[in-house]
Design a protein around this motif. Structure first.
Motif, mmCIF file in Angstrom:
data_model
loop_
_atom_site.group_PDB
_atom_site.id
_atom_site.type_symbol
_atom_site.label_atom_id
_atom_site.label_comp_id
_atom_site.label_asym_id
_atom_site.label_seq_id
_atom_site.Cartn_x
_atom_site.Cartn_y
_atom_site.Cartn_z
ATOM 1 N N GLY A 92 0.809 -1.098 -0.126
ATOM 2 C CA GLY A 92 0.033 -0.058 -0.035
ATOM 3 C C GLY A 92 0.962 1.066 0.203
ATOM 4 O O GLY A 92 1.954 1.320 0.446
ATOM 5 N N VAL A 93 0.258 2.338 -0.430
ATOM 6 C CA VAL A 93 0.802 3.680 -0.506
ATOM 7 C C VAL A 93 -0.013 4.527 0.053
ATOM 8 O O VAL A 93 -1.399 4.388 0.225
ATOM 9 N N GLY A 94 0.433 6.027 0.356
ATOM 10 C CA GLY A 94 -0.516 6.853 1.007
ATOM 11 C C GLY A 94 0.061 8.325 0.370
ATOM 12 O O GLY A 94 1.242 8.434 0.131
ATOM 13 N N THR A 95 -1.085 9.038 0.500
ATOM 14 C CA THR A 95 -0.782 10.540 0.119
ATOM 15 C C THR A 95 -1.613 11.373 0.938
ATOM 16 O O THR A 95 -2.862 11.104 1.064
ATOM 17 N N TYR A 96 -1.160 12.580 1.428
ATOM 18 C CA TYR A 96 -1.845 13.384 2.218
ATOM 19 C C TYR A 96 -1.826 14.754 1.800
ATOM 20 O O TYR A 96 -0.813 15.200 1.638
ATOM 21 N N GLY A 97 -3.123 15.329 2.114
ATOM 22 C CA GLY A 97 -3.097 16.626 1.767
ATOM 23 C C GLY A 97 -4.756 16.928 1.334
ATOM 24 O O GLY A 97 -5.421 15.971 1.354
ATOM 25 N N ASN A 98 -4.879 18.150 1.426
ATOM 26 C CA ASN A 98 -6.355 18.731 0.980
ATOM 27 C C ASN A 98 -6.873 18.075 -0.282
ATOM 28 O O ASN A 98 -6.132 17.927 -0.878
ATOM 29 N N PHE A 99 -7.919 17.810 -0.293
ATOM 30 C CA PHE A 99 -8.614 17.166 -1.295
ATOM 31 C C PHE A 99 -8.261 17.925 -2.425
ATOM 32 O O PHE A 99 -7.957 17.508 -3.787
ATOM 33 N N THR A 102 -4.796 17.456 -3.811
ATOM 34 C CA THR A 102 -4.385 16.011 -4.185
ATOM 35 C C THR A 102 -4.304 16.070 -5.779
ATOM 36 O O THR A 102 -5.622 16.031 -6.018
ATOM 37 N N SER A 103 -3.382 15.862 -6.360
ATOM 38 C CA SER A 103 -3.518 15.748 -7.907
ATOM 39 C C SER A 103 -4.148 14.648 -8.540
ATOM 40 O O SER A 103 -4.084 13.349 -7.848
ATOM 41 N N LEU A 146 -12.529 3.274 7.776
ATOM 42 C CA LEU A 146 -13.732 3.214 8.645
ATOM 43 C C LEU A 146 -14.274 4.621 8.924
ATOM 44 O O LEU A 146 -15.762 4.919 9.094
ATOM 45 N N LYS A 147 -13.210 5.492 8.765
ATOM 46 C CA LYS A 147 -13.574 6.836 9.242
ATOM 47 C C LYS A 147 -12.728 7.781 8.523
ATOM 48 O O LYS A 147 -11.673 7.965 8.563
ATOM 49 N N GLY A 148 -13.225 8.435 7.399
ATOM 50 C CA GLY A 148 -12.529 9.527 6.755
ATOM 51 C C GLY A 148 -12.024 10.688 7.431
ATOM 52 O O GLY A 148 -12.685 11.029 8.484
ATOM 53 N N THR A 149 -10.720 11.206 7.423
ATOM 54 C CA THR A 149 -10.392 12.377 7.846
ATOM 55 C C THR A 149 -9.903 13.411 7.035
ATOM 56 O O THR A 149 -9.557 13.308 6.035
ATOM 57 N N ALA A 150 -9.831 14.763 7.538
ATOM 58 C CA ALA A 150 -9.396 15.985 6.578
ATOM 59 C C ALA A 150 -8.020 15.624 6.323
ATOM 60 O O ALA A 150 -7.008 15.250 7.151
ATOM 61 N N GLY A 151 -7.704 15.790 5.278
ATOM 62 C CA GLY A 151 -6.282 15.597 4.490
ATOM 63 C C GLY A 151 -5.784 14.194 3.962
ATOM 64 O O GLY A 151 -4.708 13.784 3.774
ATOM 65 N N SER A 153 -8.045 12.105 1.968
ATOM 66 C CA SER A 153 -9.467 11.729 1.090
ATOM 67 C C SER A 153 -8.986 10.479 0.177
ATOM 68 O O SER A 153 -9.679 9.583 0.001
ATOM 69 N N ALA A 154 -7.845 10.637 -0.593
ATOM 70 C CA ALA A 154 -7.509 9.502 -1.435
ATOM 71 C C ALA A 154 -7.063 8.315 -0.676
ATOM 72 O O ALA A 154 -7.544 7.292 -1.213
ATOM 73 N N TYR A 155 -6.440 8.288 0.332
ATOM 74 C CA TYR A 155 -5.965 7.063 0.925
ATOM 75 C C TYR A 155 -7.177 6.495 1.878
ATOM 76 O O TYR A 155 -7.317 5.475 1.748
ATOM 77 N N SER A 156 -7.971 7.097 2.355
ATOM 78 C CA SER A 156 -9.387 6.973 2.906
ATOM 79 C C SER A 156 -10.192 6.347 2.100
ATOM 80 O O SER A 156 -10.915 5.314 2.080
ATOM 81 N N ALA A 157 -10.527 6.762 0.653
ATOM 82 C CA ALA A 157 -11.291 6.127 -0.235
ATOM 83 C C ALA A 157 -10.730 4.903 -0.578
ATOM 84 O O ALA A 157 -11.637 3.777 -0.888
ATOM 85 N N SER A 158 -9.404 4.711 -0.844
ATOM 86 C CA SER A 158 -8.781 3.528 -1.185
ATOM 87 C C SER A 158 -9.062 2.364 -0.210
ATOM 88 O O SER A 158 -9.271 1.253 -0.438
#
Length: 239
Positions: A92-99, A102-103, A146-151, A153-158
């Protein structure tokens, strides 16, 4: 509880972190291992540890987001080990930042690795499990699934997607005696999170990769008639 001796396991992201710790834990149970990671260099440490344990293992380099990579790597592993009994989708990979910041390329990388990587590897392994009427699949999601958090969005969606995929697949293949479990750990002290943030947290108080590995071994050793569909792993007192 059942013995794992002589079983064959494939672990993605298997060179370090949760994947590496799980490889070590399974090797101690007598499991033969196929490990997939993105670079040859990343295998250096885990190869030494497994060799010192006298484990049977084979490594393969692949980007799990690329189906052709996965097909080649799985063929190499199956040529050495035979049919796979246990699949752990950990890469897995992650990217973090405001929606808005996020490119599209960042979104694509996260979804292609975390979701489609799980799809590609599972599709490559599942037919043999169905033919044998037996198997275990453990997919690593996250508390962020289980719970999305600010910053995030991509990681949580995945990770939400990994849970949905796992639950649907479980309903399809449980009649084939294939157990599909999904884990949703809170923060685990790995390279993915190490060094992030400026708080004064004590890394040793957070869940370690070895803790999650021991938990997965316990899931796999349950009698085949029973499995844990979804479970969350939290640090007791990381504050």
């Amino acid at each position: 509880m059942q013995s794992l001796q002589g079983k064959k396991a494939l672990i993605t992201g298997g060179s370090r972190g949760i994947g590496g710790a799980t490889a070590i834990a399974l090797a101690k149970e007598g499991v033969e291992l196929g490990l997939i990671a993105r670079s040859e260099e990343s295998f250096e440490s885990i190869r030494k540890e497994l060799t010192d344990l006298g484990a049977t293992f084979v490594t393969a380099v692949a980007d799990v987001s690329q189906e052709s990579n996965v097909e080649r790597a799985v063929k190499n592993i199956r040529d050495h080990l035979g049919d796979i009994d246990i699949l752990i989708n950990n890469a897995g990979v992650g990217t973090y930042g405001n929606f808005q910041e996020t490119s599209t390329d960042e979104w694509k990388k996260v979804l292609d690795t975390n979701v489609m990587g799980t799809v590609h590897v599972t599709k490559a392994i599942l037919p043999d499990m169905i033919n044998k009427n037996h198997g275990d699949i453990i997919n690593i999601s996250s508390m962020s699934g289980l719970k999305g958090t600010a910053g995030s969005s991509a990681y949580s969606a995945s990770k939400f997607a990994v849970i949905g995929l796992s639950e649907s697949l479980m309903q399809e293949v449980r009649r084939n005696n294939i157990r599909v479990s999904v884990l949703t750990p809170s923060l685990v002290e790995t390279d993915l999170v190490r060094g992030k943030g400026s708080d004064k947290r004590n890394p040793k108080k957070y869940t370690q990769a070895e803790d999650l590995a021991e938990y997965m071994v316990s899931l796999l050793k349950l009698e085949q008639r029973t499995f844990i569909k979804t479970s969350a792993q939290w640090g007791t007192n990381p504050f």
